[in-house]
Design an enzyme around this catalytic site. Structure first.
Site, PDB file in Angstrom:
ATOM      1  N   PHE A  41       0.931  -1.536  -0.189  1.00 37.22           N
ATOM      2  CA  PHE A  41       0.190   0.112   0.100  1.00 37.22           C
ATOM      3  C   PHE A  41       0.485   1.513   0.022  1.00 37.22           C
ATOM      4  O   PHE A  41       1.493   1.419   1.128  1.00 37.22           O
ATOM      5  CB  PHE A  41      -0.447   0.047   1.539  1.00 37.22           C
ATOM      6  CG  PHE A  41      -2.219   0.927   1.287  1.00 37.22           C
ATOM      7  CD1 PHE A  41      -2.583   1.431   0.390  1.00 37.22           C
ATOM      8  CD2 PHE A  41      -1.363   1.869   2.387  1.00 37.22           C
ATOM      9  CE1 PHE A  41      -3.635   2.911   0.328  1.00 37.22           C
ATOM     10  CE2 PHE A  41      -1.929   3.269   2.403  1.00 37.22           C
ATOM     11  CZ  PHE A  41      -3.168   3.432   1.669  1.00 37.22           C
ATOM     12  N   GLN A  42       0.486   2.138  -1.153  1.00 31.33           N
ATOM     13  CA  GLN A  42       1.188   3.394  -1.132  1.00 31.33           C
ATOM     14  C   GLN A  42       2.670   3.553  -1.061  1.00 31.33           C
ATOM     15  O   GLN A  42       3.513   4.063  -1.230  1.00 31.33           O
ATOM     16  CB  GLN A  42       1.007   4.580   0.253  1.00 31.33           C
ATOM     17  CG  GLN A  42       0.057   4.723  -0.228  1.00 31.33           C
ATOM     18  CD  GLN A  42      -1.312   6.048   1.092  1.00 31.33           C
ATOM     19  OE1 GLN A  42       0.889   5.943   2.359  1.00 31.33           O
ATOM     20  NE2 GLN A  42      -1.745   6.760   1.089  1.00 31.33           N
ATOM     21  N   LYS A  83       9.907   3.134   6.308  1.00 29.69           N
ATOM     22  CA  LYS A  83       9.169   3.373   7.626  1.00 29.69           C
ATOM     23  C   LYS A  83      10.034   2.318   8.834  1.00 29.69           C
ATOM     24  O   LYS A  83      10.230   3.281   9.993  1.00 29.69           O
ATOM     25  CB  LYS A  83       7.772   2.981   7.629  1.00 29.69           C
ATOM     26  CG  LYS A  83       6.898   3.145   8.498  1.00 29.69           C
ATOM     27  CD  LYS A  83       5.492   2.746   8.582  1.00 29.69           C
ATOM     28  CE  LYS A  83       4.769   3.155  10.390  1.00 29.69           C
ATOM     29  NZ  LYS A  83       5.144   4.139  10.296  1.00 29.69           N
TER      30      LYS A  83
END
Lengths: 166, 594
Positions: free
Chosen positions: B136-137, B186
């Site tokens: 996702f993204q 992240k």
């Protein structure tokens, strides 16, 4: 348009190769062949690119490649004394004894070696300059069916004291 | 790998509060990012949060050195950082999340790249173990941005964050400046892992050593050519401004007594009213600038790149001139036009070398070039910027002149892209470098307004005016909301001709007036739009009230004022080079051949 061989020393970083390749497509420069592998210093890679273009284009290519932050050095080898080689494997149909003999003879003439064989096929290994490999293909095509060809693209090094090092 | 993983885990067990004074203090990757930015002197970041950078946004709360400006679209963040940088000597900083956050920056990065603007874009990335899974993204931001960045980094170890960010800043600022992307997965930012903060004293990149000083032999050759010139011209570009060489340029100009023509990006490098300035050259350059170039016997190109919008047909470009080309980027030299005397180096340093070389030349005294200046005087007398003022409507040229008066010629001017941009470039004589801010290379509509916001944040005491068009302004108009949130009182002047004027002009000239998709039939009511965003809107349609109304708008120092000026719809920008012609083959007005 003459073939030009460029030798590039660059950081062995992820993405470094894509920056080189991207630059060539982005600026519409030709790549005839490109080889890349790490050097004895694992932090560096060496690329050999065969390209073509007039003097102005080659000058732009050299400057643009040199501008990439990952590139330490670039050197045009075609304007100095150098050695260049390419490796080729050719898989040939060798069903009949005549064909097998003929392939072997031709391979010998070109200082090639048969490195694999089956009942049906021979695989010939050949090293040399591009011209020599092309001549072998022209010659063997008349005598045998070519099943498959793979070429490494050229690698090159300057003769004598000159060296591309960090 | 196993060893380092083990070390990291045991480090993580040592819970220590972050503290700048404690060298044993440990920080999360996100804290390292913020601490690095603070140490590098960053005061403003332009950005937009999202999943993969939430740790950084959390870390931002724990400090007061950096103000984060929350934009309404990431593209605007890049233009704000860009304008911030162009109006100062600072690196513009952008912080965005992965995927769409990052890809929305592409236009802004390309804009900065084309104009060599120092910018660092910190883009979030999905966690390392998800990279390549179409998570996702997830977007390959390094791949997306590769052709439009000076360099890019991905962070593989959190320990390396400070060194990587320091390298990014160094690259962005030094040599030929440009944007640098730093991709931050992240998992490298998130707690619980904590690391020591190690910022290198000095950045060293072994494969990066830009040439700053001109080669002595080349300097000598250039000086010989300049000495022997009979009709010299200085062709100055954005490089003069980027290297902070304006004062030296003035000294050099007066020493050799040569006229100066400037590129769109170079405007302000020499005062617009200076006796030696012949104006902007190129497609919409002045008659005298293009004539001077065409007739020169020596061209001293300084930090300019012989762009196609300058040269016109390269095969007809100044065939009799000896070209001295000074640029910090060797690839710019002899790329479009062959340089007879290439000099690689920073403009500031090379100009100093030129002046030193001239100073020691006993036989050198400032030449008078009487007949050359006589020629130039003749070209100037054509008054190529004259325009017909009569008629009932407001002329775009008039508006720029009126803005000049209302701001005492002192405002920082940003522009979008189109006719208004050329009018602003031609009719607002810029007094100093970094006063004129526009997207020259990429020609990005939507640049002007967010850029003005960045400029204002960096120069709160100065007047900042964005000159835009009814087309361009709508490409980032959402930032009116950001202006309100952070009280960024810029003035926006829309030259509203109810058309995409520049496209329409090209269709008039090259397509026999067949207008395809240039009408803005459904323009918003700009006044009510400004009001809806909490600002002041004005419309000016009476030429008699132009000066008064603009002065009134400029007087509202602490307000955002959107001024919609209804201008004459069919005006063209002139002078204009003829397609495929030489640099001085031009139209001076509609149907008026030189």
């Amino acid at each position: 348009m003459q073939q030009t061989i460029l030798s590039i020393l660059l950081e062995n970083e992820p993405g470094a190769l894509s920056r080189i390749v991207g630059l060539f497509s982005q600026r519409a420069f030709n790549i005839e062949s490109l080889t890349v592998a790490p050097t004895d210093d694992k932090s560096l890679s060496r690329i050999t690119i065969a390209t073509s273009g007039d003097h102005k284009v080659i000058e732009q290519i050299t400057k643009q490649v040199n501008k990439l932050v990952d590139v330490l050095k670039i050197k045009e080898l075609t304007n100095i004394s150098h050695i260049e080689r390419e490796l080729m494997f050719v898989k040939l149909n060798a069903k009949t004894p005549d064909a097998r003999d003929e392939i072997k003879r031709t391979a010998d003439i070109f200082r090639g070696q048969i490195v694999d064989s089956t009942n049906q096929l021979y695989t010939v290994q050949l090293t040399g300059k591009k011209d020599k490999l092309n001549a072998f293909i022209r010659s063997i095509r008349r005598q045998s069916d070519i099943i498959e060809i793979v070429r490494s693209g050229c690698v090159a090094i300057a003769r004598g004291e000159k060296a591309l090092t960090a | 790998m196993l060893t380092s993983e083990t070390t990291r885990k045991s480090d993580a067990l040592v819970e220590q509060p972050p503290s700048a004074n404690n060298s044993n203090a440990l920080f999360t990757g996100a804290e390292l990012v913020v601490k690095s930015l603070v140490d590098l002197g960053v005061k403003h970041i332009f950005g937009y949060p999202g999943g993969s950078v939430l740790d950084i946004y959390d870390a931002l709360l724990a400090q007061e050195d950096i103000q984060h400006i929350l934009v309404r679209h990431e593209q605007a963040a890049t233009h704000m950082a860009d304008g911030y940088s162009r109006s100062t000597d600072e690196v513009g900083v952008v912080l965005v999340t992965s995927g769409p956050g990052a890809t929305n920056c592409v236009t802004g990065i390309a804009t900065a790249y084309m104009d060599s603007i120092p910018m660092v874009v910190l883009s979030g990335q999905v966690a390392t173990h998800l990279i390549g899974d179409d998570a996702f993204q997830e977007t390959d931001m390094l791949g997306c941005s590769r052709p439009i960045v000076k360099h890019s980094y991905t962070c593989r170890n959190a320990e390396e964050i400070p060194a990587t960010i320091a390298k990014a800043f160094h690259l962005a600022k030094s040599g030929r400046p440009g944007p640098v992307v730093v991709d931050l997965p992240k998992d490298k930012l998130s707690p619980p892992h904590r690391f020591k903060y190690e910022m290198p004293e000095k950045v060293r990149i072994r494969s990066y050593n830009p040439t700053i000083k001109g080669h002595a032999k080349q300097i000598k050759k250039a000086i010989e050519a300049i000495k022997n010139a009979e009709r010299p011209v200085i062709y100055a570009g954005g490089g003069v401004i980027l290297s902070g060489a304006s004062e030296l340029l003035l000294e050099f100009t007066e020493t050799i007594n040569a006229p100066v023509a400037s590129t769109l990006m170079g405007l302000g490098c020499i005062p617009g009213e200076h006796s030696h300035f012949v104006g902007m050259l190129g497609l919409h350059g002045t008659y005298e600038a293009n004539k001077t170039m065409a007739n020169a016997d020596v061209i001293v190109a300084l930090g300019a790149r012989f762009d196609d919008r300058v040269t016109n047909n390269t095969s007809k470009f100044c065939p009799d001139a000896t070209i001295i080309h000074v640029d910090i980027d060797p690839t710019s030299i002899s790329k479009n036009i062959h340089a007879h005397i290439p000099v690689v180096g920073s403009i500031e340093v090379v100009l100093r070398q030129f002046l030193d070389a001239l100073a020691v030349k006993e036989d050198f005294k400032t030449p008078s070039y009487t007949s050359w200046w006589q020629d130039i005087k003749g070209w100037r007398e054509r008054q190529c910027l004259g325009y017909q003022k009569e008629g009932s409507g407001i002329k775009s040229q008039q508006v720029i002149e009126s803005i000049y008066r209302a701001t005492n010629g002192d405002a920082l001017i940003t522009s979008d892209v189109g006719q208004h941009q050329m009018f602003a470039a031609l009719y607002y004589p810029f007094k100093r470098p970094k006063q004129w801010i526009n997207s020259g290379g990429l020609g990005t509509m939507g640049f002007g307004f967010p850029a003005a916001m960045g400029v204002k944040l960096a120069n709160p005491e100065k007047e900042v005016v964005c000159i835009s068009g009814d087309g361009s302004i709508q490409m980032n108009i959402q930032e009116l909301s950001t202006c309100l949130q952070y009280s960024i009182p810029v003035k926006i002047v829309i030259l509203n001709n109810k058309n995409l004027g520049m496209v329409k002009q090209l269709q008039d000239i090259n397509y026999d007036g067949r207008h395809s998709s240039v009408y803005m039939d459904s323009l918003p009511d700009f006044v009510r739009l400004a009001e809806a965003y909490g600002h002041i809107g004005m419309t000016i349609s009476d030429p008699q009230k132009l000066d008064e109304s603009l002065a009134q708008a400029m007087a509202m120092k602490d307000k955002v004022v959107l001024i919609n000026v209804e201008v004459e719809e069919n005006e063209h920008v002139y002078p204009m080079q003829k397609k495929f012609g030489a640099i001085d083959d031009m139209w001076l007005a509609k149907g008026v051949d030189q």
